[in-house]
Design a protein around this motif. Sequence first.
Motif, PDB file in Angstrom:
ATOM      1  N   GLY A 222       0.808  -1.215   0.000  1.00  0.00           N
ATOM      2  CA  GLY A 222       0.000   0.000   0.000  1.00  0.00           C
ATOM      3  C   GLY A 222       0.837   1.258   0.000  1.00  0.00           C
ATOM      4  O   GLY A 222       0.534   2.228  -0.719  1.00  0.00           O
TER       5      GLY A 222
ATOM      6  N   SER B  32      -3.923   0.701   2.930  1.00  0.00           N
ATOM      7  CA  SER B  32      -3.896   0.247   1.540  1.00  0.00           C
ATOM      8  C   SER B  32      -5.158   0.646   0.788  1.00  0.00           C
ATOM      9  O   SER B  32      -5.088   1.164  -0.331  1.00  0.00           O
ATOM     10  CB  SER B  32      -3.733  -1.278   1.498  1.00  0.00           C
TER      11      SER B  32
ATOM     12  N   CYS C 273      -2.116  -6.138  -2.556  1.00  0.00           N
ATOM     13  CA  CYS C 273      -2.688  -5.893  -1.217  1.00  0.00           C
ATOM     14  C   CYS C 273      -3.965  -6.702  -1.012  1.00  0.00           C
ATOM     15  O   CYS C 273      -4.187  -7.274   0.063  1.00  0.00           O
ATOM     16  CB  CYS C 273      -2.980  -4.407  -1.042  1.00  0.00           C
TER      17      CYS C 273
END
Length: 321
Positions: free
Chosen positions: A118, A172, A140
């Motif tokens: 992220g 993220s 992610c």
Amino acid sequence: MPRTPWGRRRTTDSPRPGGRRWAGRLRRGARRVLLVRVGRRRRANAVLLPGGPDAQDGHNSRLIVAAELDPRRVAPVSPAALPAPPMSVPLLPGQHTTARRLRFALVQACTVGSLLLGMSAIFLSMYGEARWAAACLVGCVTFDGLDGALARRLGVCSPFGAQMDSLADMCSFGIAAPVMVFASIHSSAPGAVVAAACALLAIGAAIRLARFNVSPKDGRFFCGVPTTMAAAVLSLGILIGLRLPGPVAVGALAVLALAMVSSFPYAKLARIATLPPWFWLPAVVGVFVDYRVTFAVLVAAYLLSGPAVWLRRRGATASGR
């Protein structure tokens, strides 16, 4: 000669009681409260308590020697003598064996990997690499699904892991995804409008994550669109090159943010995967015709499925009444 009415002593409605009766009641009340009798000598280390064989004048009392008293009940307790609360809470509940610690570290490594991807997406978006940032966000999403599955599979679920996962998701999907979207579409619409839509997306992600942490879990439906799915939609849209007009893109972001904080029930992916094969036939054909339009139609159908299921439940509840 009879006394005049105004010279008589008022005994029934007098504002003050008679002197002797009032004084006698006071003395008896003080004797009951204080439990002290005048004129009787007792030992210096004795305490007079009610209810004992020492009773005189109709009062029940008994003597207890100071040696019989429990000092833990009589003596005041200092706060310093109380046991101190533990300074730290164990991150992993249960037995702390080497194998369980390694499994716990593996799960947390997936969460940390999602957090680092992220951050990488944010840095890449700042340099204008929106597609690479979208690829990091897809990673992610993968790590976010992997850490929860591993924690349940390996038996190392913990409150610490849940909070760590929530914070990584906020970084993220609540921060990196809006920054990536801003870097991708800021030239197609006024910058202030795009920034407001991205801020609305971040606020929706924060509210969605906080509500998920304190709400009961449903095995079939999500309450609102999850942040993971919203980030996956945004990332895949940028990866496949889906280009929408500026106002349409801003409106889509606002709808997605409102869908995250809504109370509409959205089906989980495991439930969607159980649909019959003929249901996916139009989508498969559409991928070969125009995969961008097919992707947009599938996303719109999923967003509309929440209100449809909610209306169906509401109609069933009304008919049941």
